[in-house]
Scaffold this active site. Sequence first.
Site, PDB file in Angstrom:
ATOM      1  N   GLY A 113       0.801  -1.220   0.000  1.00 55.90           N
ATOM      2  CA  GLY A 113       0.000   0.000   0.000  1.00 55.90           C
ATOM      3  C   GLY A 113       0.831   1.265   0.000  1.00 55.90           C
ATOM      4  O   GLY A 113       0.291   2.361   0.050  1.00 55.90           O
ATOM      5  N   CYS A 114       2.147   1.126  -0.041  1.00 55.80           N
ATOM      6  CA  CYS A 114       3.028   2.290  -0.092  1.00 55.80           C
ATOM      7  C   CYS A 114       3.573   2.421  -1.512  1.00 55.80           C
ATOM      8  O   CYS A 114       3.954   1.426  -2.116  1.00 55.80           O
ATOM      9  CB  CYS A 114       4.201   2.125   0.872  1.00 55.80           C
ATOM     10  SG  CYS A 114       3.722   2.060   2.609  1.00 55.80           S
ATOM     11  N   ALA A 115       3.596   3.638  -2.023  1.00 59.21           N
ATOM     12  CA  ALA A 115       4.135   3.870  -3.367  1.00 59.21           C
ATOM     13  C   ALA A 115       5.643   3.611  -3.373  1.00 59.21           C
ATOM     14  O   ALA A 115       6.179   3.027  -4.309  1.00 59.21           O
ATOM     15  CB  ALA A 115       3.834   5.287  -3.822  1.00 59.21           C
TER      16      ALA A 115
END
Length: 140
Positions: A47-49
């Site tokens: 969920g983290c870029a």
Amino acid sequence: MASLDQIIDDFTFLDDWEDRYRYVIELGKALPELPEEKRTSENKVMGCASQVWLVTHTTGDPDNPVMSFEGDSDAHIVRGLVAIVLATYSGKAATEIAGLDAFEIFSKIGLVENLSSQRSNGLRSMVNRIREEARVRAAA
């Protein structure tokens, strides 16, 4: 590593977002680098870029262990956000972590409203992962 109280105090003295942004980057630079062998898919935060890794350690009472965390990112600003998350949650009991909404603290210091939606989502993913691990360990 700076304590959460120190970070909150420092944020209050910094008026504009550029100074706060630089401060977050400085916090990231002070964060100990995560050893390569801990940069595994199991430790990666989804969920983290940017790439973010979190490692959880527990000590003490198995029913309500004290939890501490290591973390790292491949992006400077995100690394600083990792440092703030670790300062917020490390060294607390699982039940306390499960009930602590870091976003209240982040809003109070003016951190969230100046982040891009991608960074904000990544921050939320880190917080959710830590709180979920705490809930599981507190319920075990």
